[in-house]
Motif scaffolding. Structure first.
Motif, short mmCIF file in Angstrom:
data_model
loop_
_atom_site.label_atom_id
_atom_site.label_comp_id
_atom_site.label_asym_id
_atom_site.label_seq_id
_atom_site.Cartn_x
_atom_site.Cartn_y
_atom_site.Cartn_z
N ASP A 195 -9.12 -7.47 2.50
CA ASP A 195 -8.03 -6.54 2.72
C ASP A 195 -6.91 -6.84 1.77
OD1 ASP A 195 -8.73 -4.78 5.02
OD2 ASP A 195 -9.11 -6.72 5.93
N GLN A 196 -6.77 -6.01 0.77
CA GLN A 196 -5.73 -6.24 -0.23
C GLN A 196 -4.56 -5.32 0.02
OE1 GLN A 196 -7.71 -5.98 -4.03
NE2 GLN A 196 -9.31 -7.38 -3.33
N PHE A 197 -3.44 -5.71 -0.54
CA PHE A 197 -2.20 -5.00 -0.27
C PHE A 197 -2.07 -3.79 -1.20
CE2 PHE A 197 2.46 -4.55 -0.64
CZ PHE A 197 2.71 -4.27 0.68
N HIS A 198 -2.76 -2.74 -0.88
CA HIS A 198 -2.55 -1.50 -1.62
C HIS A 198 -2.86 -0.31 -0.72
CE1 HIS A 198 -6.86 -0.61 -2.31
NE2 HIS A 198 -7.02 -1.91 -2.43
N LEU A 199 -2.44 0.86 -1.16
CA LEU A 199 -2.61 2.05 -0.34
C LEU A 199 -4.00 2.63 -0.55
CD1 LEU A 199 0.84 3.76 -0.89
CD2 LEU A 199 0.16 2.13 0.86
N LYS A 200 -4.61 3.04 0.54
CA LYS A 200 -5.95 3.62 0.44
C LYS A 200 -5.89 5.11 0.78
CE LYS A 200 -7.75 -0.82 1.66
NZ LYS A 200 -6.64 -1.52 2.34
N ALA A 231 0.32 3.36 5.92
CA ALA A 231 1.35 2.64 5.19
C ALA A 231 2.58 2.52 6.08
CB ALA A 231 1.70 3.37 3.90
N ARG A 232 2.85 1.30 6.53
CA ARG A 232 3.97 1.09 7.46
C ARG A 232 5.31 1.35 6.79
NH1 ARG A 232 1.51 -2.34 11.37
NH2 ARG A 232 -0.08 -0.94 12.14
N PHE A 233 5.29 1.37 5.45
CA PHE A 233 6.54 1.56 4.71
C PHE A 233 7.19 2.90 5.06
CE2 PHE A 233 8.72 3.15 0.91
CZ PHE A 233 9.63 2.13 0.71
N ASP A 251 -12.19 -4.80 -0.17
CA ASP A 251 -11.37 -4.12 -1.18
C ASP A 251 -11.76 -4.47 -2.60
OD1 ASP A 251 -10.08 -2.76 0.71
OD2 ASP A 251 -8.20 -3.88 0.64
N ASN A 263 3.92 6.66 8.77
CA ASN A 263 2.74 5.79 8.57
C ASN A 263 1.68 6.35 7.62
OD1 ASN A 263 3.71 3.79 10.10
ND2 ASN A 263 2.33 4.07 11.82
N ALA A 267 -0.10 6.93 4.13
CA ALA A 267 -0.12 6.43 2.76
C ALA A 267 -0.15 7.60 1.78
CB ALA A 267 -1.35 5.56 2.54
#
Lengths: 218, 251
Positions: free
Chosen positions: A45-50, A55-57, B120, A61, A63
């Motif tokens: 699980d990498q930190f990027h948008l799928k 996206a919690r940002f 990923d 929610n 992305a």
């Protein structure tokens, strides 16, 4: 070795054997609502948008953000006319179907028609698909092979597919413009087959109506 | 050296500890395989949607909702407007669809839970597999009999490679129900065989057509690729051996 020991060992061996055989057989034995356990998560699980991801940002929610005002699609173009605006569409597409009527185009038309139209209009275009029969009740689905529909211009059929009509939703977002023209070709073919069937003597007409889809394939 | 009692205890401890370790190793080795830990993952979805009803009974083709899978790497989860295309009329009052109606009115997407998830560091391109006429069933199992969708296949690296090396033994050729375009008319009785592969000898002929394009130890293989498009319509590719080089799937 005492008897108790032997029994214990036998049970352990049996459990292990069942487990191993169960695993190797490949059959699903149990279902779980919990996400799979990650013993070593590595970089799973990498930190990027799928796509269509979370996206919690953002407050909602999502992305995937809405395109800004005036954005154009990279492939294809948005359908410009609203539902019911047949006149503008007929004027705009006055040239008729831009695709040649080849076997390949008809095969594509059949494929797309079967996918998107057949649930309601049926594989023969007669308007008695499974969804229509089970779901719509009194709400009628158009028989694409009847006289009224045969009189439609190519542009009008294209417009109805793109923008919808009555309770039929628009399909411009799901079927590409080229594919919609291929469907128009295929609908024309269905109409020709049905028309050829109805000119036969009475007894034959009913039989031909029932098997239009099988005649199409020849 | 030790007293008899200690000796017995030691022996017992060594045997017991050894057995426990062996069992632990076995459970870890098998338990961590994807076909044990991932297969059978069946999360509860926010809306009780049934593929068994929509695909199995109503025979709605896969691509009716998952449209765009022919063009896109990601197979899209249908939008709320796709649901509402029919459900604005059908079962318009059903309490089970309350969430869908809320989503439709407020313009907020339904938060479906993801079932199939690859790590990923690999990418899987749906469009390529669909264009190669590989049926959805090859990786997703018999969706048409599942009430709640579950992961059916391990989706592990070994499992992918099994198919990339021996596709003719494993892949399911396109079935009419999946809406995959094969470039040809369906046989005339397709209606009675919606859930069966149209052209099973397509895959059987794979090995006759393929030719190696790189050195076999890295194993990239390729079939003759037809023109990608004819008159703007995506042309289906013939199924062949999938590439085996690392960068085919890994970033």
């Amino acid at each position: 070795m005492s008897t108790a020991w032997k029994i214990t060992l036998a049970i352990v061996a049996a459990v292990l054997a069942t487990f191993t055989i169960g695993v190797l057989s490949g059959k699903i034995w149990w279902f779980s609502e919990e996400p799979p356990l990650m013993v070593v998560p590595d970089m799973d699980d990498q930190f990027h948008l799928k796509p269509q991801g979370e996206a919690r940002f953002f407050a909602d929610n999502r992305a995937q953000r809405d395109p800004v005002e005036g954005a154009l699609p990279r492939v294809g173009r948005a359908y410009p006319f609203a539902m019911g605006d047949v006149d503008s569409a007929e004027k705009y597409f006055a040239a008729g179907n831009p695709l040649p009527r080849t076997d390949f185009v008809l095969a594509r038309g059949q494929n797309r028609f079967n996918t998107y139209c057949s649930p309601c209009h049926n594989y023969t275009g007669t308007g008695d698909g499974l969804v229509q029969k089970r779901g719509f009740g009194n709400q009628e689905t158009m028989n694409l092979t009847r006289e009224q529909a045969r009189a439609y211009s190519d542009a009008k059929i294209f417009h109805v597919i793109s923008a919808g009509q009555n309770i039929m939703p628009p399909y411009a977002d799901r079927i590409s413009e080229t594919d919609r023209w291929a469907i128009v070709h295929y609908v024309r073919e269905l109409q020709q087959k049905a028309a050829a069937g109805s000119t036969q003597p009475n007894g034959m007409a009913a039989a031909a109506q029932g098997s239009t889809h099988s005649k199409d394939m020849q | 050296m030790f007293s008899q009692r200690t000796d017995r205890r030691l022996k017992l401890g060594i045997i017991g500890g050894g057995t426990a370790l062996a069992i632990g190793a076995l459970v870890l080795y098998f338990g961590m395989r994807n076909d044990v830990s991932d297969v059978g993952y069946r999360p509860q979805q926010p809306v009780p949607f049934s593929h068994k009803l929509h695909v199995g009974e109503l025979q709605i083709h896969c691509q009716y909702c998952h449209a765009g899978v022919e063009q896109s790497e990601h197979s899209p989860i249908p939008t709320t407007s796709t649901c509402m295309g029919c459900h604005i009329v059908i079962k318009a009052e059903s309490p089970k669809l309350q969430l869908v109606r809320d989503s439709w009115e407020k313009g907020i997407p339904i938060q479906w839970r993801r079932v199939h998830k690859l790590p990923d560091y690999v990418h899987f391109n749906h469009a390529r597999h669909i264009r190669a006429q590989i049926d959805c069933q090859s990786c997703h199992g018999n969706v048409e009999i599942q009430g709640v969708i579950a992961q059916n296949k391990p989706l592990s690296m070994g499992w992918c490679l099994d198919c990339h090396r021996n596709p003719e033994k494993r892949i399911v050729p396109a079935r009419p129900i999946s809406g995959i375009f094969t470039g040809e008319r369906l046989p005339e009785n397709f209606r009675d065989h919606l859930f069966e592969p149209v052209n099973s000898n397509l895959v059987a002929g794979v090995s006759a057509r393929v030719r190696p394009i790189t050195s076999p130890q890295f194993g990239a293989w390729e079939t003759d690729i037809p023109k990608p498009e004819i008159a703007g319509i995506p042309h289906p590719k013939l199924p062949g051996f999938g590439p085996e080089n690392c960068s085919a799937c890994h970033y």
